[in-house]
Design an enzyme around this catalytic site. Sequence first.
Site, PDB file in Angstrom:
ATOM      1  N   CYS A   1       1.376   1.682  -0.892  1.00  0.00           N
ATOM      2  CA  CYS A   1       1.635   0.272  -0.552  1.00  0.00           C
ATOM      3  C   CYS A   1       2.080   0.244   0.895  1.00  0.00           C
ATOM      4  O   CYS A   1       3.086   0.873   1.244  1.00  0.00           O
ATOM      5  CB  CYS A   1       2.701  -0.320  -1.469  1.00  0.00           C
ATOM      6  SG  CYS A   1       3.201  -1.998  -1.002  1.00  0.00           S
TER       7      CYS A   1
ATOM      8  N   CYS B   1       0.746  -8.017   2.169  1.00  0.00           N
ATOM      9  CA  CYS B   1       0.137  -6.803   1.615  1.00  0.00           C
ATOM     10  C   CYS B   1      -0.324  -5.956   2.790  1.00  0.00           C
ATOM     11  O   CYS B   1      -1.273  -6.332   3.489  1.00  0.00           O
ATOM     12  CB  CYS B   1      -1.026  -7.150   0.691  1.00  0.00           C
ATOM     13  SG  CYS B   1      -1.871  -5.702   0.020  1.00  0.00           S
TER      14      CYS B   1
END
Length: 275
Positions: A76, A214
């Site tokens: 991530c 993101c």
Amino acid sequence: MRGTIVYKMTGSGNDFVLLDGRSTSLDEWPMARITRLCDRRTGVGADGLVILTPDAAPGVVRMTYWNSDGSRAAMCGNAALCSARLSVYLELVPPGDLCLLTDAGMVRAHCPPTGDQAEIQLPDFELAADAAGIEPGPGERWIAFASVGVPHLVIRVDDIEAIDLPGRGRSLRHDARLGAAGANVNFVAPQKSDGGRWLIRTYERGVEGETLACGTGTVAAGVALAARGEAALPVGFRSRGGEALQVRAGLDGRQASDVWLGGQGKLVFRAVWEA
């Protein structure tokens, strides 16, 4: 069970709980406990959990990441930015250049001694030749696919506010043509009044809804825009959380190399979680 010291951090609105691996272990965190911790009503509240554990090699920290639903994820981007900053804060590594060992491989990072900014280098990757046969819908210009540690669809739209993110995002995230794992879905649109930055919104798997930023999706979007000739690298983005992110990379056809993501890794608070 004893209370756990937790560090709440945000990367452009994408928020995480991080733990010091010197005082906890991975086997203490089954799926049910992770979901309780990340619950926004009865827990600390987060898009995911990170455990940072110093590696035997100097300047290296193991970064283990789970989504808020308890599923383990290889990588991530915003969690990595936060991990780099917290690794320096906890003195797991000195400031400057460091490495995060993730399930997607080694990630180089650069973290100044102060402030809330960091930069991470992601593995080279290639844009897919097509988006698994998925065609653009109304209001969408094109769709691209890339795996940047985790799989991403990038959808170019004209109006970031007009999209049905819960409906369209959920549908694409679970599209059978992407396989059982599915993909994160990133919508991008230009905003020329903001210094040439692009706007981006993401429907994220594992969270199963919109996240405010993101990191790896932003990287996929930046490279896809450059490959289509709509942006020049480095390219800036404004996340849904309002913070700026920057993607820089070399691009040869569909192949991206020397890929870097810069953005926020801000410590919000430190607390003891009594569960």
